[in-house]
Write a protein that holds these residues in place. Structure first.
Motif, PDB file in Angstrom:
ATOM      1  N   TYR A 141       0.724  -1.168   0.007  1.00 18.29           N
ATOM      2  CA  TYR A 141      -0.113  -0.064  -0.038  1.00 18.29           C
ATOM      3  C   TYR A 141       0.983   1.354  -0.125  1.00 18.29           C
ATOM      4  O   TYR A 141       1.634   1.350   1.178  1.00 18.29           O
ATOM      5  CB  TYR A 141      -1.033   0.073   1.285  1.00 18.29           C
ATOM      6  N   ALA A 179       2.622  -4.562   2.818  1.00 15.86           N
ATOM      7  CA  ALA A 179       1.426  -5.261   3.611  1.00 15.86           C
ATOM      8  C   ALA A 179       1.604  -6.929   3.596  1.00 15.86           C
ATOM      9  O   ALA A 179       1.455  -7.666   4.502  1.00 15.86           O
ATOM     10  CB  ALA A 179       0.113  -4.872   3.049  1.00 15.86           C
ATOM     11  N   ALA A 216      -4.258 -11.793  13.674  1.00 13.87           N
ATOM     12  CA  ALA A 216      -4.758 -10.751  14.366  1.00 13.87           C
ATOM     13  C   ALA A 216      -5.348  -9.574  13.517  1.00 13.87           C
ATOM     14  O   ALA A 216      -5.002  -9.583  12.353  1.00 13.87           O
ATOM     15  CB  ALA A 216      -3.718 -10.036  15.115  1.00 13.87           C
ATOM     16  N   GLY A 257      -4.978  -6.696  11.065  1.00 12.47           N
ATOM     17  CA  GLY A 257      -3.803  -5.920  10.320  1.00 12.47           C
ATOM     18  C   GLY A 257      -2.865  -7.011   9.941  1.00 12.47           C
ATOM     19  O   GLY A 257      -1.826  -6.500   9.365  1.00 12.47           O
ATOM     20  N   GLY A 283      -3.089  -8.846   7.322  1.00 10.81           N
ATOM     21  CA  GLY A 283      -3.130  -8.960   6.005  1.00 10.81           C
ATOM     22  C   GLY A 283      -4.226  -9.836   5.509  1.00 10.81           C
ATOM     23  O   GLY A 283      -4.107 -10.419   4.030  1.00 10.81           O
ATOM     24  N   THR A 289      -6.404  -8.339   2.791  1.00 10.75           N
ATOM     25  CA  THR A 289      -5.473  -7.827   1.571  1.00 10.75           C
ATOM     26  C   THR A 289      -5.347  -9.080   0.774  1.00 10.75           C
ATOM     27  O   THR A 289      -5.342  -8.974  -0.479  1.00 10.75           O
ATOM     28  CB  THR A 289      -4.029  -7.511   2.200  1.00 10.75           C
ATOM     29  N   GLU A 306     -14.692 -12.464   6.940  1.00  7.51           N
ATOM     30  CA  GLU A 306     -15.363 -12.171   8.515  1.00  7.51           C
ATOM     31  C   GLU A 306     -16.845 -12.131   8.175  1.00  7.51           C
ATOM     32  O   GLU A 306     -17.625 -11.370   8.777  1.00  7.51           O
ATOM     33  CB  GLU A 306     -14.899 -10.833   9.035  1.00  7.51           C
ATOM     34  N   GLN A 324     -12.061 -13.940  12.550  1.00  9.55           N
ATOM     35  CA  GLN A 324     -11.477 -13.712  13.847  1.00  9.55           C
ATOM     36  C   GLN A 324     -11.870 -14.448  15.038  1.00  9.55           C
ATOM     37  O   GLN A 324     -11.306 -15.008  16.075  1.00  9.55           O
ATOM     38  CB  GLN A 324     -11.966 -12.009  14.254  1.00  9.55           C
TER      39      GLN A 324
END
Ligand code: ATP
Length: 235
Positions: A12, A17, A36, A38, A40, A43, A161, A193
């Motif tokens: 990015y 990333a 966790a 962030g 990736g 992405t 998610e 998650q």
């Protein structure tokens, strides 16, 4: 192998990333990606579905190189992404949302058969087909987002998610639907998650940490893995 991602790097701007992701999905599998915030995961899904171009690496689907293919062509090849956050068109009805999901298809009979199939899978959506999507409950909106992805007859469903922000009872119902969809022959790559529920559903899983895959195993083994238990399953 239905999907094969090799040494994928994504940036990015100046920030890297993804630092060389390798992952495989076989036909008929449910594969979970854990990690966790962030790490990736989104992405990775967006790169597979052609919304982001990688700077390095390759993505093969059905032995076809789709690394630089654009989003609508990827959908036409049989990959559908259900993005995070139940993105439905809130001012359109349930039926209109589903019609939009069939944008790559021209055969009206095939579209109608698919619609009926979706309504059998999600009877709640049939009952509410003329209701504005924005007035559906959170769980119903997630069902609609999934059903819309299914309208394009995908072979591979990328789910980001699906349980986010849903009450436990709805999470259970969404996961049961994913199992049903898989039993109908669809391959699923699932970002979650909710690691425990995802691993109970999946055949295999990958664990991501800051842009890398750090662990790959059968879902059973990941559920028993002490590091995974400590980091993602609450000990
Ligand atoms: P989450 O579980 O919170 O959704 P994730 O594992 O899906 O996280 P990504 O959304 O893929 O993670 O983000 C990976 C990294 O890339 C993060 O550091 C994030 O801040 C960064 N990132 C994501 N989107 C952008 C963007 N549009 N511009 C800049 N950086 C971004």
């Amino acid at each position: 192998m239905l999907l094969s991602v090799k040494d994928l790097f994504v940036n990015y701007g100046n920030v890297e990333a993804l630092h060389g992701i390798n992952l495989n999905v076989r036909e008929g599998e449910i594969v979970a990606m854990l990690g966790a915030n962030g790490a990736g995961k989104s992405t990775t899904l967006m790169t597979i579905s052609g919304l982001i171009n990688p700077v390095k690496g390759s993505i093969f689907y059905n032995n076809m190189d789709i690394t630089t293919m654009q989003g609508h062509d990827v959908v036409a090849q049989g990959i559908a992404q259900v993005p995070e956050g139940r993105r439905v068109f809130s001012t359109l009805t349930v039926q209109e949302n589903l019609d939009l999901g069939a944008f790559t298809m021209t055969d009206k009979d095939r579209i109608n058969r698919r619609l009926e199939w979706n309504f059998e899978l999600f009877p709640r959506l049939k009952e509410r087909k003329d209701q504005l999507a924005g007035t559906l409950s959170g769980g119903e909106q997630q069902m609609l987002a999934i059903a819309r992805g299914l309208m394009a007859h995908p072979k591979l469903l990328l789910l980001d998610e699906p349980s986010l922000g849903l009450a436990p009872i709805l999470v259970k119902s969404i996961f049961e639907k994913i199992k049903e969809i898989n039993a109908e022959g669809l391959t699923v790559l699932l970002v979650e998650q909710n690691a425990r529920a995802a691993l109970k559903l999946a055949h295999r899983g990958y664990v991501m940490e800051v842009g890398r895959i750090v662990l790959e195993d059968s879902a059973d083994k990941l559920l028993k893995n002490p590091d995974v238990r400590k980091a993602y399953l609450g000990g």
